[in-house]
Design a protein around this motif. Structure first.
Motif, PDB file in Angstrom:
ATOM      1  N   ALA A  93      -9.433   0.453  -4.486  1.00 14.43           N
ATOM      2  CA  ALA A  93     -10.536   0.665  -5.424  1.00 14.43           C
ATOM      3  C   ALA A  93     -11.857   0.805  -4.671  1.00 14.43           C
ATOM      4  CB  ALA A  93     -10.610  -0.507  -6.407  1.00 14.43           C
ATOM      5  N   SER A  94     -11.955   0.137  -3.525  1.00 13.01           N
ATOM      6  CA  SER A  94     -13.185   0.184  -2.730  1.00 13.01           C
ATOM      7  C   SER A  94     -13.227   1.366  -1.768  1.00 13.01           C
ATOM      8  CB  SER A  94     -13.367  -1.119  -1.951  1.00 13.01           C
ATOM      9  OG  SER A  94     -12.214  -1.403  -1.175  1.00 13.01           O
ATOM     10  N   GLY A  95     -12.178   2.187  -1.773  1.00 16.06           N
ATOM     11  CA  GLY A  95     -12.178   3.436  -1.024  1.00 16.06           C
ATOM     12  C   GLY A  95     -12.567   3.335   0.432  1.00 16.06           C
ATOM     13  N   ASP A  96     -13.702   3.967   0.769  1.00 16.62           N
ATOM     14  CA  ASP A  96     -14.141   4.059   2.159  1.00 16.62           C
ATOM     15  C   ASP A  96     -14.473   2.692   2.750  1.00 16.62           C
ATOM     16  OD1 ASP A  96     -14.460   5.861   4.246  1.00 16.62           O
ATOM     17  OD2 ASP A  96     -16.627   5.985   3.983  1.00 16.62           O
ATOM     18  N   ILE A  97     -14.861   1.741   1.898  1.00 16.04           N
ATOM     19  CA  ILE A  97     -15.186   0.402   2.388  1.00 16.04           C
ATOM     20  C   ILE A  97     -13.929  -0.279   2.907  1.00 16.04           C
ATOM     21  CG2 ILE A  97     -16.132  -1.833   1.796  1.00 16.04           C
ATOM     22  CD1 ILE A  97     -18.133   0.486   1.767  1.00 16.04           C
ATOM     23  N   ALA A  98     -12.846  -0.200   2.121  1.00 22.71           N
ATOM     24  CA  ALA A  98     -11.576  -0.812   2.543  1.00 22.71           C
ATOM     25  C   ALA A  98     -11.056  -0.142   3.805  1.00 22.71           C
ATOM     26  CB  ALA A  98     -10.553  -0.697   1.428  1.00 22.71           C
ATOM     27  N   ARG A  99     -11.238   1.170   3.901  1.00 22.53           N
ATOM     28  CA  ARG A  99     -10.790   1.862   5.102  1.00 22.53           C
ATOM     29  C   ARG A  99     -11.523   1.342   6.339  1.00 22.53           C
ATOM     30  NH1 ARG A  99     -10.835   8.284   5.376  1.00 22.53           N
ATOM     31  NH2 ARG A  99     -12.974   7.976   4.683  1.00 22.53           N
ATOM     32  N   GLY A 100     -12.820   1.106   6.211  1.00 21.42           N
ATOM     33  CA  GLY A 100     -13.577   0.576   7.333  1.00 21.42           C
ATOM     34  C   GLY A 100     -13.073  -0.784   7.774  1.00 21.42           C
ATOM     35  N   GLN A 101     -12.716  -1.626   6.812  1.00 24.91           N
ATOM     36  CA  GLN A 101     -12.173  -2.943   7.146  1.00 24.91           C
ATOM     37  C   GLN A 101     -10.834  -2.816   7.871  1.00 24.91           C
ATOM     38  OE1 GLN A 101     -13.121  -4.225   2.820  1.00 24.91           O
ATOM     39  NE2 GLN A 101     -12.949  -6.153   3.926  1.00 24.91           N
ATOM     40  N   ASN A 102      -9.987  -1.894   7.405  1.00 24.80           N
ATOM     41  CA  ASN A 102      -8.692  -1.682   8.062  1.00 24.80           C
ATOM     42  C   ASN A 102      -8.876  -1.123   9.470  1.00 24.80           C
ATOM     43  OD1 ASN A 102      -7.454  -2.574   5.745  1.00 24.80           O
ATOM     44  ND2 ASN A 102      -6.901  -0.546   5.004  1.00 24.80           N
ATOM     45  N   GLN A 103      -9.871  -0.261   9.633  1.00 23.51           N
ATOM     46  CA  GLN A 103     -10.125   0.316  10.956  1.00 23.51           C
ATOM     47  C   GLN A 103     -10.538  -0.773  11.938  1.00 23.51           C
ATOM     48  OE1 GLN A 103     -13.054   3.248   9.895  1.00 23.51           O
ATOM     49  NE2 GLN A 103     -11.524   4.830   9.443  1.00 23.51           N
ATOM     50  N   ARG A 104     -11.363  -1.688  11.500  1.00 20.15           N
ATOM     51  CA  ARG A 104     -11.768  -2.790  12.381  1.00 20.15           C
ATOM     52  C   ARG A 104     -10.568  -3.674  12.711  1.00 20.15           C
ATOM     53  NH1 ARG A 104     -16.030  -3.187   8.612  1.00 20.15           N
ATOM     54  NH2 ARG A 104     -15.414  -5.295   7.961  1.00 20.15           N
ATOM     55  N   GLU A 105      -9.680  -3.851  11.741  1.00 20.01           N
ATOM     56  CA  GLU A 105      -8.477  -4.650  11.984  1.00 20.01           C
ATOM     57  C   GLU A 105      -7.587  -3.986  13.032  1.00 20.01           C
ATOM     58  OE1 GLU A 105      -4.534  -6.395   9.609  1.00 20.01           O
ATOM     59  OE2 GLU A 105      -6.084  -5.287   8.511  1.00 20.01           O
ATOM     60  N   VAL A 106      -7.429  -2.672  12.935  1.00 22.21           N
ATOM     61  CA  VAL A 106      -6.591  -1.940  13.890  1.00 22.21           C
ATOM     62  C   VAL A 106      -7.199  -2.001  15.297  1.00 22.21           C
ATOM     63  CG1 VAL A 106      -5.800   0.370  14.571  1.00 22.21           C
ATOM     64  CG2 VAL A 106      -5.501  -0.414  12.214  1.00 22.21           C
ATOM     65  N   ILE A 107      -8.502  -1.797  15.389  1.00 21.13           N
ATOM     66  CA  ILE A 107      -9.173  -1.859  16.690  1.00 21.13           C
ATOM     67  C   ILE A 107      -9.012  -3.244  17.308  1.00 21.13           C
ATOM     68  CG2 ILE A 107     -11.417  -1.810  17.848  1.00 21.13           C
ATOM     69  CD1 ILE A 107     -10.345   0.942  17.184  1.00 21.13           C
ATOM     70  N   GLY A 108      -9.187  -4.281  16.484  1.00 20.39           N
ATOM     71  CA  GLY A 108      -9.018  -5.645  16.988  1.00 20.39           C
ATOM     72  C   GLY A 108      -7.597  -5.908  17.443  1.00 20.39           C
ATOM     73  N   ALA A 109      -6.612  -5.391  16.694  1.00 19.66           N
ATOM     74  CA  ALA A 109      -5.207  -5.592  17.059  1.00 19.66           C
ATOM     75  C   ALA A 109      -4.878  -4.877  18.365  1.00 19.66           C
ATOM     76  CB  ALA A 109      -4.301  -5.094  15.941  1.00 19.66           C
ATOM     77  N   ILE A 110      -5.448  -3.704  18.572  1.00 19.52           N
ATOM     78  CA  ILE A 110      -5.244  -2.982  19.831  1.00 19.52           C
ATOM     79  C   ILE A 110      -5.814  -3.792  20.995  1.00 19.52           C
ATOM     80  CG2 ILE A 110      -5.962  -0.953  21.160  1.00 19.52           C
ATOM     81  CD1 ILE A 110      -5.737   0.677  18.583  1.00 19.52           C
ATOM     82  N   GLY A 111      -7.008  -4.340  20.797  1.00 25.10           N
ATOM     83  CA  GLY A 111      -7.614  -5.162  21.843  1.00 25.10           C
ATOM     84  C   GLY A 111      -6.787  -6.390  22.173  1.00 25.10           C
TER      85      GLY A 111
ATOM     86  N   ILE B  22       0.845  -1.200   0.000  1.00 26.47           N
ATOM     87  CA  ILE B  22       0.000   0.000   0.000  1.00 26.47           C
ATOM     88  C   ILE B  22       0.877   1.246   0.000  1.00 26.47           C
ATOM     89  CG2 ILE B  22      -1.833   1.262   1.179  1.00 26.47           C
ATOM     90  CD1 ILE B  22      -2.570  -1.338   2.614  1.00 26.47           C
ATOM     91  N   LYS B  23       0.626   2.127  -0.964  1.00 26.19           N
ATOM     92  CA  LYS B  23       1.276   3.433  -1.010  1.00 26.19           C
ATOM     93  C   LYS B  23       0.194   4.492  -1.131  1.00 26.19           C
ATOM     94  CE  LYS B  23       5.786   2.205  -2.978  1.00 26.19           C
ATOM     95  NZ  LYS B  23       6.757   2.470  -4.078  1.00 26.19           N
ATOM     96  N   ASP B  24       0.101   5.337  -0.128  1.00 26.21           N
ATOM     97  CA  ASP B  24      -0.920   6.385  -0.107  1.00 26.21           C
ATOM     98  C   ASP B  24      -0.273   7.669   0.400  1.00 26.21           C
ATOM     99  OD1 ASP B  24      -3.065   8.081   0.379  1.00 26.21           O
ATOM    100  OD2 ASP B  24      -4.393   6.459   1.043  1.00 26.21           O
ATOM    101  N   LYS B  25      -0.011   8.606  -0.511  1.00 25.10           N
ATOM    102  CA  LYS B  25       0.663   9.856  -0.138  1.00 25.10           C
ATOM    103  C   LYS B  25      -0.183  10.683   0.814  1.00 25.10           C
ATOM    104  CE  LYS B  25       3.461  10.305  -4.346  1.00 25.10           C
ATOM    105  NZ  LYS B  25       3.767  11.161  -5.527  1.00 25.10           N
ATOM    106  N   ASP B  26      -1.491  10.711   0.579  1.00 23.24           N
ATOM    107  CA  ASP B  26      -2.366  11.526   1.432  1.00 23.24           C
ATOM    108  C   ASP B  26      -2.380  11.013   2.874  1.00 23.24           C
ATOM    109  OD1 ASP B  26      -3.002  13.166  -0.680  1.00 23.24           O
ATOM    110  OD2 ASP B  26      -4.829  12.076  -1.209  1.00 23.24           O
ATOM    111  N   ALA B  27      -2.386   9.706   3.023  1.00 16.40           N
ATOM    112  CA  ALA B  27      -2.381   9.125   4.367  1.00 16.40           C
ATOM    113  C   ALA B  27      -0.967   8.959   4.911  1.00 16.40           C
ATOM    114  CB  ALA B  27      -3.089   7.772   4.348  1.00 16.40           C
ATOM    115  N   LYS B  28       0.031   9.253   4.076  1.00 20.64           N
ATOM    116  CA  LYS B  28       1.448   9.091   4.452  1.00 20.64           C
ATOM    117  C   LYS B  28       1.741   7.651   4.866  1.00 20.64           C
ATOM    118  CE  LYS B  28       1.842  13.911   5.923  1.00 20.64           C
ATOM    119  NZ  LYS B  28       2.164  14.854   7.023  1.00 20.64           N
ATOM    120  N   LEU B  29       1.301   6.747   3.970  1.00 22.99           N
ATOM    121  CA  LEU B  29       1.455   5.330   4.248  1.00 22.99           C
ATOM    122  C   LEU B  29       2.229   4.650   3.132  1.00 22.99           C
ATOM    123  CD1 LEU B  29       0.678   2.801   5.958  1.00 22.99           C
ATOM    124  CD2 LEU B  29      -1.369   2.608   4.529  1.00 22.99           C
TER     125      LEU B  29
END
Length: 357
Positions: A242-260, A210-217
């Motif tokens: 390509a799925s934009g906001d949908i993929a972001r939501g999946q990544n957010q759930r992954e991060v929350i789960g990893a924190i837990g 993943i390369k995203d200049k806006d997110a600095k990732l």
């Protein structure tokens, strides 16, 4: 007088002298070359004396119990002290509100930065629903979902927070889903970074580079340990997909789960310094509704971890297409299962991206 005869060749004849102060005891066998036994000193072998008792390990057991009690007190005391540092906000809307068989929490991640004077918007909106007998469910609501915001018309749901803060966001969610919200938790950009760093990093598993200049990732595919800055960028990135906001939501759930997972791991709970640091940092990074108790928040945190594990389900609200327009028919059925506690009957209504299978 000593017995007549030759002297004892072994040199012990003096033992048989009748001189005062000398013992008159004789060896068991005359002429033996074995020296007399080493007898205990006089008075040391009293008749009837009991042998010394072996010490029972009571001292060690008592010490172990004291350590265990101290550790339990520590595990309770640290969260209590940390809870006193948490920020309380008004998140309760006015008027009549829905009543459910289940418990639902709103977890909002805001894009407000430390120097921002504005309230900011919600970059992340997650609903955690549990109770009623079914598995816990973590639901992503895409921030670009078009909904009716009370008093502000039809627009993107993330504007609700900007217009009226937590109460308006909660009211909007309740009116759109039919769920009654029982608790509210909020975390900002800096807070997420700090929590991940306090944990010593978390594991994420991107399926592609993943390369995203806006997110600095800039991150490679595969499971890897990341710090707070990378975890935040990973949870915010959308233009690289390509799925934009949908993929972001999946990544957010992954991060929350990893924190837990990291927060409940033995390396955190059994390390007093790390446990204290994580508890304090988390408390200083969060804001919760002013009607939330420490006990209910603890249960929320536990259920959140379960929802991302094998005991729960992780879904996106049912959508009709990639523009994140809700599939109203499926969404109504989806939220009814959450409301009634029949989440074990969700079936294909629960999908990672919200699209119909």
């Amino acid at each position: 007088m000593p017995p007549s005869g030759p002297k004892d060749p072994d040199g012990y004849d003096w033992l048989y002298d009748d001189q005062p102060g000398r013992s008159s005891a004789r060896p068991a066998a005359s002429g033996s070359s074995i020296p007399p036994p080493n007898l205990p000193p006089p008075g040391s072998g009293k008749r009837g004396a009991k042998p010394p008792k072996e010490r029972k390990p009571r001292g060690r057991l008592r010490l172990l119990w004291l350590v265990l009690v101290a550790w339990i007190v520590f595990l309770v005391l640290v969260p209590v002290v940390a809870w006193s540092k948490i920020t309380k906000v008004d998140a309760t809307p006015d008027g009549e509100r829905p009543q459910d068989e289940t418990t639902t929490w709103v977890l909002a991640g805001t894009d407000k930065r430390p120097k921002d004077k504005s309230r900011g918007r919600t970059d992340t909106i997650l609903l955690l629903t549990y109770g009623g007998g079914g598995p816990s469910v973590l639901t992503s609501i895409p921030r670009d979902s078009i909904v009716d915001i009370p008093g502000n018309g039809r627009t993107k749901i993330n504007a609700a927070y900007a217009f009226g803060g937590p109460p308006l966001l909660v009211e909007t969610i309740e009116s759109e889903t039919g769920l009654g919200v029982d608790g509210y938790v909020e975390i900002g950009f800096t807070g997420l970074e700090d929590v991940v760093d306090a944990l010593g990093g978390i594991e994420v598993c991107p399926k592609d580079d993943i390369k995203d200049k806006d997110a600095k990732l800039n991150i490679k595919e595969g499971c890897q340990e990341v710090d707070g800055k990378t975890a935040l960028a990973y949870s915010r990135s959308r233009k690289a997909f390509a799925s934009g906001d949908i993929a972001r939501g999946q990544n957010q759930r992954e991060v929350i789960g990893a924190i837990g997972d990291a927060a409940l791991s033995p390396s955190t709970v059994l390390n007093p310094w790390k446990f204290t640091r994580v508890a304090t940092t988390t408390a200083e990074s969060l804001a919760v509704g002013d009607d939330v108790s420490m006990f209910s928040f603890g249960r929320f945190a536990w259920k959140l971890g379960k929802a991302m594990g094998g005991d729960g389900r992780s879904c996106t609200v049912p959508i009709a297409d990639m523009s994140v327009q809700w599939d109203r028919e499926r969404a109504v059925e989806y939220f009814k299962h959450l409301k009634d506690g029949t989440t074990d009957e969700l079936g294909d209504l629960c999908t990672p991206d919200g699209l119909r299978k």
